[in-house]
Write a protein that holds these residues in place. Structure first.
Motif: not given
Ligand code: C2E
Ligand code: CA
Ligand code: CA
Ligand code: CA
Length: 279
Positions: A128-150
């Motif tokens: 999951l960590v790679d999936v999240v990192r790659e999605a942020l990279e692909e869409h040139e998005l800073s991690p500050a723009h993503l919240v994960l709700e658990i």
């Protein structure tokens, strides 16, 4: 059932087969849903209390199935979880949510964040960590723009594995939000160890909230706890102006609910924010 008359037993067997068959059919169709572009994300705004501005958006999955109609998550997520299909579906959600966040970011909404819900099965896989990192990279998005709700129970199913994944996600710089807070049974000690920065009070406490009742006292305690741990407090399921007013007064930072905006397609969120300010 076996002691019943012949017809009763047959009826039972027939009904059960029909149900199993239906579930198998649903699972087969769900397997094709990603590939056939049948999954859709709806978005619900999170507003700074009491009435805005918009600070975040929660992505909520829907399945537009040609065979079964328009389905909300309660109709297909349990099956997705038990079959393992939640992993590819969840990966799709993360990617699609990041893609849409990038569109809004490019339109000037650089202070919005996108919240994505995670299931236990997803959280127990280190990939999951790679999936999240790659999605942020692909869409040139800073991690500050993503919240994960658990949810508490999501993180508790395999607490050790989940905590490891959550720590790596937090290290990436994404935010972690504890959803449905107050419905699980996690110990305060475990809560203290979760790398979370947001706490969402479960809708169950909001629904019957009135000044002076038990729910008000519980919400006060949750807010005090969350603030002690340095978390932002979100109230979900806000449906009335009375709840909006009381929750704001009790110290909630962010409000979400039908009163402030229902979940809808991406273009509906843009419509909300383009409305002129109410007098
Ligand atoms: P949740 O994360 O607690 O999301 C809130 C649910 O309450 C959503 O239902 C939302 O539409 C609904 N809601 C929002 N405001 C109000 C309100 O004022 N009143 C009432 N009565 N309801 C309100 P929805 O969209 O059917 O989602 C149900 C659950 O399915 C979510 O609960 C979440 O646990 C799960 N879910 C949704 N999308 C995803 C996803 O992409 N991945 C995973 N793993 N789970 C998801
Ligand atoms: Ca949620
Ligand atoms: Ca919730
Ligand atoms: Ca929920």
């Amino acid at each position: 059932a076996k002691k019943q008359g012949r017809n009763g037993y047959r009826f039972f067997e027939h009904a059960m087969n029909a149900d199993v068959h239906q579930q198998m059919q649903l699972q087969q169709d769900l397997r094709k849903a990603i590939h056939n572009n049948e999954l859709v994300l709806y978005y619900q705004p999170k507003l700074v209390a009491p009435a805005g501005p918009l600070t975040g958006i929660e992505a909520l999955i829907r399945w537009q199935s040609p065979e079964h109609g328009f389905l909300t998550p309660d109709r297909f997520l349990p099956l997705a979880e038990s079959s393992g299909l939640i992993v590819p579906i969840g990966n799709w959600v993360i990617n699609e949510a990041c893609r849409q966040m990038k569109v809004w970011f490019d339109q000037g909404h650089s202070d919005w964040s996108m919240a994505v819900n995670l299931s236990a099965v997803q959280l127990e896989h280190i990939s999951l960590v790679d999936v999240v990192r790659e999605a942020l990279e692909e869409h040139e998005l800073s991690p500050a723009h993503l919240v994960l709700e658990i949810t508490e129970s999501t993180a508790m199913r395999d607490a050790e594995a989940s905590l490891k994944v959550l720590n790596k996600l937090a290290a990436l710089g994404v935010s972690i939000s504890i959803d449905d807070f107050g419905t699980g049974y996690s110990s305060l000690l475990y809560l203290k160890h979760l790398p979370a920065n947001e706490l969402k009070i479960d809708r169950g406490f909001i629904t019957e909230l009135a000044q002076g009742n038990d729910d008000e006292a519980i919400i006060q305690a949750i807010i005090a706890l969350g603030k002690t741990l340095g978390m932002k407090i979100v109230a979900e399921g806000v449906e009335t102006p009375e709840q909006q007013e009381l929750l704001t007064r009790l110290g909630c930072d962010t409000l979400q609910g039908y009163l402030l905006g229902r979940p809808g397609p991406a273009d509906m969120v843009s419509t909300i924010t383009e409305q002129p300010e109410r007098a």
